[in-house]
Write a protein that holds these residues in place. Structure first.
Motif, PDB file in Angstrom:
ATOM      1  N   ALA A  18       0.708   0.103  72.116  1.00 51.80           N
ATOM      2  CA  ALA A  18       0.443   1.156  71.133  1.00 51.80           C
ATOM      3  C   ALA A  18      -0.963   1.703  71.308  1.00 51.80           C
ATOM      4  O   ALA A  18      -1.906   0.960  71.553  1.00 51.80           O
ATOM      5  N   SER A  19      -1.080   3.019  71.132  1.00 53.89           N
ATOM      6  CA  SER A  19      -2.407   3.614  71.060  1.00 53.89           C
ATOM      7  C   SER A  19      -2.960   3.267  69.674  1.00 53.89           C
ATOM      8  O   SER A  19      -2.199   2.908  68.770  1.00 53.89           O
ATOM      9  N   PRO A  20      -4.259   3.368  69.477  1.00 52.60           N
ATOM     10  CA  PRO A  20      -4.804   3.082  68.149  1.00 52.60           C
ATOM     11  C   PRO A  20      -4.150   3.929  67.052  1.00 52.60           C
ATOM     12  O   PRO A  20      -4.018   3.480  65.925  1.00 52.60           O
ATOM     13  N   ALA A  21      -3.715   5.141  67.382  1.00 53.76           N
ATOM     14  CA  ALA A  21      -3.076   6.022  66.405  1.00 53.76           C
ATOM     15  C   ALA A  21      -1.675   5.557  66.036  1.00 53.76           C
ATOM     16  O   ALA A  21      -1.096   6.054  65.075  1.00 53.76           O
ATOM     17  N   GLN A  22      -1.112   4.608  66.777  1.00 55.08           N
ATOM     18  CA  GLN A  22       0.256   4.153  66.532  1.00 55.08           C
ATOM     19  C   GLN A  22       0.358   2.635  66.373  1.00 55.08           C
ATOM     20  O   GLN A  22       1.455   2.102  66.303  1.00 55.08           O
ATOM     21  N   LEU A  23      -0.760   1.949  66.270  1.00 53.48           N
ATOM     22  CA  LEU A  23      -0.757   0.495  66.209  1.00 53.48           C
ATOM     23  C   LEU A  23      -0.413  -0.008  64.812  1.00 53.48           C
ATOM     24  O   LEU A  23      -1.011   0.401  63.820  1.00 53.48           O
ATOM     25  N   ILE A  24       0.553  -0.917  64.739  1.00 48.28           N
ATOM     26  CA  ILE A  24       0.884  -1.605  63.485  1.00 48.28           C
ATOM     27  C   ILE A  24       0.079  -2.902  63.462  1.00 48.28           C
ATOM     28  O   ILE A  24       0.211  -3.732  64.353  1.00 48.28           O
ATOM     29  N   ALA A  25      -0.763  -3.052  62.447  1.00 47.98           N
ATOM     30  CA  ALA A  25      -1.557  -4.264  62.258  1.00 47.98           C
ATOM     31  C   ALA A  25      -1.238  -4.833  60.879  1.00 47.98           C
ATOM     32  O   ALA A  25      -0.429  -4.273  60.146  1.00 47.98           O
ATOM     33  N   ASN A  26      -1.885  -5.920  60.514  1.00 43.06           N
ATOM     34  CA  ASN A  26      -1.542  -6.558  59.240  1.00 43.06           C
ATOM     35  C   ASN A  26      -1.982  -5.759  58.020  1.00 43.06           C
ATOM     36  O   ASN A  26      -1.455  -5.967  56.938  1.00 43.06           O
ATOM     37  N   ASP A  27      -2.926  -4.835  58.158  1.00 40.64           N
ATOM     38  CA  ASP A  27      -3.362  -4.046  57.015  1.00 40.64           C
ATOM     39  C   ASP A  27      -3.367  -2.538  57.275  1.00 40.64           C
ATOM     40  O   ASP A  27      -3.935  -1.774  56.503  1.00 40.64           O
TER      41      ASP A  27
END
Length: 118
Positions: A18-27
């Motif tokens: 994922a690019s930073p614009a599409q990254l799923i993270a915990n928050d």
């Protein structure tokens, strides 16, 4: 959600990162972070459409679409599902549907369970 980051993950092909614009993270999901005001989310996603929606229990939700494609649904603690979106309400939950969004490990909405298990 899974703790995100840009660190190398073994077994994740470069084309599935994922690019930073599409990254799923915990928050967060891309530029959208838990605790942001709805107005800030609009600024972070200027090309997407926001509209009031509800779930099966009548909870006030906000759908975020790219054209007719549902990208995510936000819950911002609003009580009136028939009222206008409160631009100052804070995002408390992000449900992701857009298949371009993914975790650092490459897991994304719509992915077959057999692929997730790998």
């Amino acid at each position: 959600m899974v703790q995100g980051g840009e660190a190398e993950k073994p077994g994740v092909p470069e084309t599935q990162k994922a690019s930073p614009a599409q990254l799923i993270a915990n928050d967060s999901v891309g530029p959208v972070r838990l605790g942001m005001a709805v107005a800030q989310v609009r600024e972070a996603l200027p090309n997407l459409k926001f509209a009031r929606t509800t779930d099966g229990e009548g909870m006030a939700l906000i759908e975020v679409k790219n054209g007719e494609v549902l990208e995510m649904i936000l819950y911002a603690g609003e009580e009136n599902p028939d009222g206008p979106i409160d631009e100052q309400a804070k995002v408390q939950l992000i449900s992701v549907f857009g298949e371009a969004y993914m975790t650092a490990e490459g897991v994304h909405p719509g992915m077959p369970l057999a692929e997730v298990e790998k």
